[in-house]
Design a protein around this motif. Structure first.
Motif, short mmCIF file in Angstrom:
data_model
loop_
_atom_site.label_atom_id
_atom_site.label_comp_id
_atom_site.label_asym_id
_atom_site.label_seq_id
_atom_site.Cartn_x
_atom_site.Cartn_y
_atom_site.Cartn_z
N ASN A 94 -9.11 4.51 -1.30
CA ASN A 94 -8.58 4.41 -2.67
C ASN A 94 -8.57 5.79 -3.31
N GLN A 95 -8.03 5.84 -4.52
CA GLN A 95 -7.87 7.12 -5.20
C GLN A 95 -9.21 7.81 -5.51
N PRO A 96 -10.24 7.07 -5.99
CA PRO A 96 -11.54 7.74 -6.22
C PRO A 96 -12.10 8.40 -4.96
N PHE A 97 -11.81 7.79 -3.78
CA PHE A 97 -12.34 8.35 -2.54
C PHE A 97 -11.72 9.71 -2.23
N VAL A 98 -10.36 9.79 -2.30
CA VAL A 98 -9.73 11.07 -1.98
C VAL A 98 -10.03 12.12 -3.04
N LYS A 99 -10.28 11.66 -4.27
CA LYS A 99 -10.61 12.61 -5.33
C LYS A 99 -11.93 13.31 -5.05
N ASP A 134 -3.73 12.86 -3.16
CA ASP A 134 -3.10 11.55 -3.05
C ASP A 134 -3.67 10.78 -1.86
N VAL A 135 -3.68 9.43 -2.00
CA VAL A 135 -4.22 8.57 -0.94
C VAL A 135 -3.42 8.74 0.35
N ASN A 136 -2.12 8.84 0.24
CA ASN A 136 -1.26 8.92 1.43
C ASN A 136 -1.49 10.20 2.23
N ASP A 137 -2.10 11.21 1.62
CA ASP A 137 -2.41 12.44 2.34
C ASP A 137 -3.55 12.27 3.34
N LEU A 138 -4.31 11.16 3.21
CA LEU A 138 -5.46 10.94 4.09
C LEU A 138 -5.20 9.81 5.07
N ILE A 139 -4.53 8.74 4.63
CA ILE A 139 -4.30 7.59 5.51
C ILE A 139 -3.48 8.03 6.72
N ARG A 160 -6.95 12.36 10.46
CA ARG A 160 -8.39 12.59 10.67
C ARG A 160 -8.91 13.52 9.56
N LEU A 161 -10.18 13.34 9.25
CA LEU A 161 -10.75 14.07 8.11
C LEU A 161 -10.66 15.58 8.32
N GLN A 162 -10.93 16.05 9.51
CA GLN A 162 -10.94 17.49 9.75
C GLN A 162 -9.57 18.13 9.59
N ASP A 163 -8.50 17.29 9.57
CA ASP A 163 -7.15 17.84 9.44
C ASP A 163 -6.72 18.05 7.99
N VAL A 164 -7.48 17.48 7.03
CA VAL A 164 -7.01 17.51 5.64
C VAL A 164 -8.03 18.11 4.66
N VAL A 165 -9.24 18.39 5.11
CA VAL A 165 -10.25 18.96 4.20
C VAL A 165 -10.75 20.27 4.77
N PRO A 166 -11.29 21.14 3.93
CA PRO A 166 -11.87 22.40 4.43
C PRO A 166 -12.98 22.13 5.44
N ASN A 167 -13.22 23.12 6.29
CA ASN A 167 -14.18 22.94 7.39
C ASN A 167 -15.60 22.68 6.88
N ASP A 168 -16.00 23.34 5.78
CA ASP A 168 -17.37 23.13 5.27
C ASP A 168 -17.57 21.70 4.80
N VAL A 169 -16.52 21.09 4.19
CA VAL A 169 -16.61 19.69 3.76
C VAL A 169 -16.69 18.78 4.98
#
Length: 583
Positions: free
Chosen positions: A306-311, A317-322, A325-334
């Motif tokens: 949901n939106q709170p999760f990606v925030k 946006d939610v569609n940027d994650l669905i 994989r997590l490592q493809d859309v967030v910085p490496n430290d996160v």
């Protein structure tokens, strides 16, 4: 026939015989009066309503002591001899006689040690006399009566403390030694009413010092309440038990919050099962939930969120994650911060719960209560992970502030309010801990007691405010002397300070003592009332040995106290080592 000259001789002989007989009779009468006089002196002393002692001037031996002195001052009678308490030595009596011989004071105020941990303040009066042909001193000792100013100062202090207790919302009570009620504040009275006996019930284990427990009860209105009660023994500076302090908090609301949280977590688990069975409802729940929710499969690809999760992840946006994989859309430290727990839940099929701290780009920090649980897709039967996170920043900050406040209160309970060094309580606990460690390691442990010389005279001459400032300066000097974190310096009471020096021999203690004298000397605090120096000086008593399991730490303190008295008796402004200390 006897002539006149011979008659005169016989009359002279008869007259001298009568005078001799008369002299013998007078000597017998005077001897009886002498014995009766000394028996009257002894009876006068023994029947006196106040402590009295007759001491021989030359030897300092105690010749007579009445029952009042035995009861009040701890004087013992063994056969025909009288003995002072074990904490006093012969020099103490000789010092008293010297004082009255030189100053002829009406009264001399002293602290009379009954034991190593207990003293009473008395006023001593003395006068020289003769007993059985020997010069003696007759001492009268009366319990010290504080002045009106001292009493008023104590009353004012107690009034301030009582006023503070009265305004606290906690339920507070104080009991005496025999369990009698001494004080209850308004909050206690409002809650318990006439049921104060129930409110002051002792907790099991409080006789060891302090204890805590929680229990359910009802207030005067019949409302069920959960009370968290802490009880502590109240101790005098001499180590005597004065009574008990009890403080109770109403933690019903906290308990209800915890119960509601558990209930909600149970509901969330039930909801997770329902969501796995009814995929059509999943999206509605995701959109409606204020909590962060995300689901990824066994390939670490996100299937729903949901939106709170990606925030929380910094994604717009939610569609940027669905489908990613997590490592493809967030910085490496996160990713590194989250991937370890993600993999653990997925591979070991165990639930994890923890608090995650997220620092946003604007510098603000948010805390999340994160739950990661194994998840099975009801359609495909594949495994995955359900991630739920709730913003608990407000609750976390409140809990953190409460913890910090409790830590500060705990720290303050070990700090002397005036000098800001350790207090007697901290000294006792530290000594007990180090005592058992040194028994195990068989290393020497040293205790030093340090007393500011003629400090009462300093207060009388310069005032108590100057006296407090002098105590602060001396305490800072003591703090400068000790360099190891394991060393401890504490205000032991009044103008007396105590040091604990672990793994320190007698020679090492002497080095520290020399530093103490040097530091105090550098302070150069004027003291015109001192008899040994124009500035403030200190006397130090040292005891040092390797502890044994057959003794306790009080032996070390008692030896240091005896050495301190010896330093004073030797003229003050010096260090004395207990003669049995060896290492």
């Amino acid at each position: 026939m006897i002539d006149k000259s011979e008659s005169w001789i016989f009359e002279s002989i008869h007259l001298h015989g009568f005078e001799l007989l008369l002299a013998v009779v007078l000597l017998v009468i005077m001897g009886q009066m002498y014995l009766r006089f000394h028996r009257q002196i002894k009876r006068l002393i023994e029947d006196a309503p106040v402590p009295m002692m007759l001491v021989e001037s030359k030897s300092g031996n105690l010749l007579i002591s009445n029952p009042v002195a035995t009861r009040v001052l701890g004087v013992r009678r063994v056969g025909r001899y009288y003995l002072l308490p074990g904490t006093l030595n012969q020099s103490f009596v000789l010092e008293l006689m010297a004082h009255f011989s030189t100053q002829n004071s009406a009264a001399y105020r002293i602290d009379w040690p009954l034991s190593a941990n207990q003293t009473i303040r008395v006023e001593v009066s003395g006068r020289p006399t003769m007993y059985r042909g020997r010069p003696c001193w007759l001492f009268y000792l009366t319990p010290y009566q504080p002045s009106i100013d001292e009493v008023m100062e104590q009353v004012h202090s107690l009034s301030v403390i009582k006023s503070a207790f009265e305004n606290l919302s906690e339920l507070i009570f104080v009991k005496g030694q025999n369990g009698e009620k001494l004080f209850t504040n308004r909050a206690f009275d409002r809650f318990w009413g006439d049921r104060f006996d129930e409110g002051m019930n002792e907790i099991s284990g409080v006789l060891k010092g302090r204890a805590s427990h929680r229990h359910w009860t009802v207030d005067l209105f019949g409302r069920s309440c959960l009370l968290e009660t802490h009880q502590s023994l109240l101790m005098s500076p001499q180590g005597e038990t004065l009574g008990m302090l009890g403080i109770s908090h109403d933690v019903t609301d906290w308990h209800d919050i915890q119960r509601n949280l558990r209930d909600e977590m149970d509901k969330r688990r039930d909801m997770e099962v329902a969501l796995a069975q009814r995929e059509t409802i999943l999206q509605n729940i995701l959109e409606a939930s204020p909590d962060s929710i995300g689901i990824f499969n066994e390939n670490m690809v996100y299937q729903a969120c949901n939106q709170p999760f990606v925030k929380t992840l910094g994604i717009s946006d939610v569609n940027d994650l669905i489908g990613q994989r997590l490592q493809d859309v967030v910085p490496n430290d996160v990713y590194q911060r989250l991937s370890k727990s993600d993999g653990k839940v997925l591979t070991e099929e165990v639930s994890l719960r923890y608090v995650d701290q997220v620092v946003h780009s604007n510098g603000e920090t948010t805390w999340y209560d994160v739950v990661k649980s194994p998840f099975r897709d009801p359609t495909s039967g594949t495994n995955g992970v359900l991630v739920m996170a709730r913003d608990v920043s407000e609750r976390y900050l409140a809990a953190k502030q409460l913890e910090e406040a409790n830590q500060e209160l705990e720290r303050l309970s070990f700090i002397d309010g005036l000098t800001q060094i350790s207090n007697r309580r901290r000294f006792d606990e530290q000594l007990d801990l180090l005592w058992h460690i040194h028994i195990r390691e068989q290393q020497p442990l040293t205790v030093m007691l340090c007393d500011i010389d003629y400090f009462k005279g300093f207060n009388d001459l310069y005032g108590h405010q100057q006296g407090d400032e002098a105590l602060i300066c001396v305490a800072q000097a003591f703090r400068n002397v000790i360099t190891r974190s394991s060393d401890c310096v504490a205000r032991y009471g009044g103008e007396e300070f105590a040091f604990i020096l672990p793994n320190t021999t007698r020679q090492g203690a002497l080095v520290i003592a020399q530093r103490i004298h040097a530091e105090v000397s550098q302070l150069s605090i004027p003291h015109q009332g001192s008899e040994v120096s124009e500035c403030i000086t200190v006397s130090i008593g040292v005891a040092s040995f390797i502890p044994e399991s057959t003794h306790n730490a009080d032996v070390l303190v008692s030896q240091a106290d005896t050495a301190l008295y010896q330093a004073k008796a030797n003229g003050r402004n010096q260090t004395s080592i207990h003669h049995t200390s060896s290492n």
